[in-house]
Scaffold this active site. Structure first.
Site, PDB file in Angstrom:
ATOM      1  CG  ASN A   1      15.855 -39.961 -16.987  1.00 39.11           C
ATOM      2  OD1 ASN A   1      15.049 -39.827 -17.902  1.00 39.11           O
ATOM      3  ND2 ASN A   1      17.166 -40.004 -17.192  1.00 39.11           N
TER       4      ASN A   1
ATOM      5  CB  CYS B   1      16.484 -40.780 -25.560  1.00 43.15           C
ATOM      6  SG  CYS B   1      15.370 -40.937 -24.147  1.00 43.15           S
TER       7      CYS B   1
ATOM      8  CG  ASN C   1      21.189 -39.477 -23.907  1.00 36.95           C
ATOM      9  OD1 ASN C   1      20.777 -39.435 -22.748  1.00 36.95           O
ATOM     10  ND2 ASN C   1      20.471 -39.044 -24.923  1.00 36.95           N
TER      11      ASN C   1
ATOM     12  CB  CYS D   1      48.365 -42.140  10.984  1.00 38.50           C
ATOM     13  SG  CYS D   1      47.754 -43.821  11.262  1.00 38.50           S
TER      14      CYS D   1
ATOM     15  CB  CYS E   1      41.095 -45.908  11.418  1.00 38.22           C
ATOM     16  SG  CYS E   1      41.671 -45.784   9.700  1.00 38.22           S
TER      17      CYS E   1
END
Length: 492
Positions: A165, A226, A290, A433, A436
């Site tokens: 942000n 900040c 922060n 199992c 894979c």
């Protein structure tokens, strides 16, 4: 992980967590499937199972699924219901905590951010059950914000693991913010109202603290952290300078008799140094962390980083689940620091579920602050924070969060003190199992080449090369790899 648990977790992760969910509105039995799914999403499935009837839902005609708004295919609510655990009804345990000498009905607060930036937002959160709010940072400056100012980063099928942000402090006039703080405390006298402040001079810090106490606030938080504030001597520039932290904390204390928290920046190697300086300046507690300075992504067509603001971007704060390990590390470091012994800690960073919150408390926090999860899911997550915590305490024979506070600290030791004489090996469960080969690939390319696949594609150890790193268990998508009992390393 059992097959039923996989169904429950995978479908809960697919759910869009709709507002006023159509699935619940469509249920002819009056159950609340949306609440059940949300609880499963936030690691609270046993409590969530109480909002449905597992047997009835598993065998119903599926009106809830037909009402589902999912853009690909409806969430398989009936299969989830069939996989639901036995319902647990949490006792109404007292979750109150004393923090910096202030009694809080529960430890869950909104952190200083956009989620606590107006009267209506804060009032809605407090009505929902949050114990308190840390109002978005106020000051004498009025920032001019950019657009857009958010970005999110994901991985594979998870769209949101980290959040960036560019927000600064409150863009409302100081007088308006003070009026909001006063109104909140007047209308919610049992809730805790925290004023987050930021000044650019000692005089401003003192005056902001004075005005906050005059408005009726319970605690003051000094924003020394900040990372996206415009201007020298603001935000994380302060938090990286112990002398400024000390003097500005002392300045705030001169303006108030209220408890003062110093909010620390993670954009530093050793947080104890500024935290000790804050304590020397008179801070009654420490809040951390922060956001982390970041660049999340680059658009490889335009070469502009996200979020692009008219073709430009800048370094700014990163939050969300991805920063939780960083936050836990800093909380631990301060909790075991001799110079900070006994200093109340408010934990912030990557907290979404009750389990996340209790991890911070187990490392010594007495208060929890949350922003990014609220931005994703809304104030309603307080339901699972509270009920999940109550269910945990009940299942572990505890009656108070105090019994959990700091409980994990003793077993975190320096790396040199870890046991290096024993080892645990992987145990492969052939029944679950699916062959894979993910464990094989990871061990061959990122481990110690200790796994082979048989003709049936089932893994087994080979050649005595396994060192017990257990990377294989971490990549297994079906949870089919467990660990052996601990044994002495051979040759010792």
């Amino acid at each position: 992980m059992k097959y039923g648990e996989l169904i429950l977790n995978n479908e809960a992760a697919r759910c869009m967590l709709c507002a006023d969910a159509p699935c619940t509105a469509a249920c002819p039995k009056g159950f609340d499937p949306a609440r059940f799914i949300r609880a499963a999403r936030f690691e609270n499935a046993a409590v969530g199972a109480g909002y449905i009837d597992s047997k009835v839902c598993a065998e119903c005609t599926g009106e809830c699924e037909r009402a589902c708004l999912h853009y690909q295919q409806p969430v398989e609510i009936r299969r989830m219901a069939a996989a639901a655990p036995e319902p647990v009804k949490p006792e109404e345990l007292d979750l109150s905590m004393d923090f910096c000498g202030v009694r809080c009905e529960n430890p869950f607060f909104l952190s200083s951010s956009v989620v606590a930036s107006s009267y209506e937002m804060c009032a809605n959160a407090l009505r929902a059950g949050w114990g308190g709010i840390v109002y978005k940072t106020i000051g004498f400056i009025k920032p001019d914000e950019v657009s857009p100012r958010f970005d999110a980063i994901g991985k594979e099928s998870t769209p949101f693991i980290g959040f960036k942000n560019l927000e600064q402090i409150s863009d409302h006039p100081l007088k308006e913010n003070l009026e909001i703080l006063k109104r909140l405390k007047t209308e919610f006298p049992t809730k805790i109202i925290v004023s987050s402040i930021m000044g650019s001079t000692e005089e401003e810090w003192t005056e902001l603290a004075r005005l906050s106490e005059e408005a009726g606030c319970d605690i003051i938080e000094c924003n020394f952290s900040c990372p996206q504030m415009v201007g020298e001597g603001l935000g994380s520039d302060v938090g990286q300078n112990p002398d400024l932290v000390r003097s500005y904390t002392a300045a705030a204390k001169r303006g108030t008799k209220l408890p003062v928290l110093a909010k620390m920046t993670p954009n530093i190697g050793n947080m104890e140094i500024p935290a000790i300086a804050a304590r020397e300046g008179g801070a009654d507690g420490i809040a951390a962390i922060n956001t982390v300075k970041s660049l999340t992504r680059i658009d490889l067509d335009t070469m502009v980083s996200y979020p692009g603001v008219n073709g430009k971007c800048s370094v700014s704060g990163y939050s969300g689940k991805a920063v939780k390990p960083i936050a836990l590390r800093f909380i631990h470091d301060m909790a075991v620091c001799p110079e900070l012994k006994g200093v109340p800690l408010s934990g912030i960073g990557g907290i979404e579920s009750w389990q996340d919150a209790l991890e911070f408390i187990a490392l010594g926090c007495e208060n929890i602050q949350i922003t990014t999860a609220v931005m994703q899911y809304g104030y309603r997550i307080i339901d699972d924070l509270i009920t999940g915590t109550q269910a945990y305490l009940k299942s572990h024979g505890m009656t108070s969060l105090r019994q959990l506070t700091g409980k994990a600290l003793a077993d975190i030791v320096p790396a040199d003190d870890l046991d290096r004489s024993t080892v645990v090996y992987p145990i492969f469960d052939d029944t679950s199992c699916v062959g894979c080969g993910r464990c094989y690939v990871s061990c061959m390319d990122g481990g110690h080449q200790a796994i082979a696949l048989g003709e049936d594609r089932k893994p087994h150890l080979t050649g005595g090369k396994c060192v017990g790193c257990l990377l294989c268990s971490l990549v297994c998508p079906t949870g089919s790899i467990k660990q052996s009992r601990r044994v002495k390393k051979t040759g010792r």
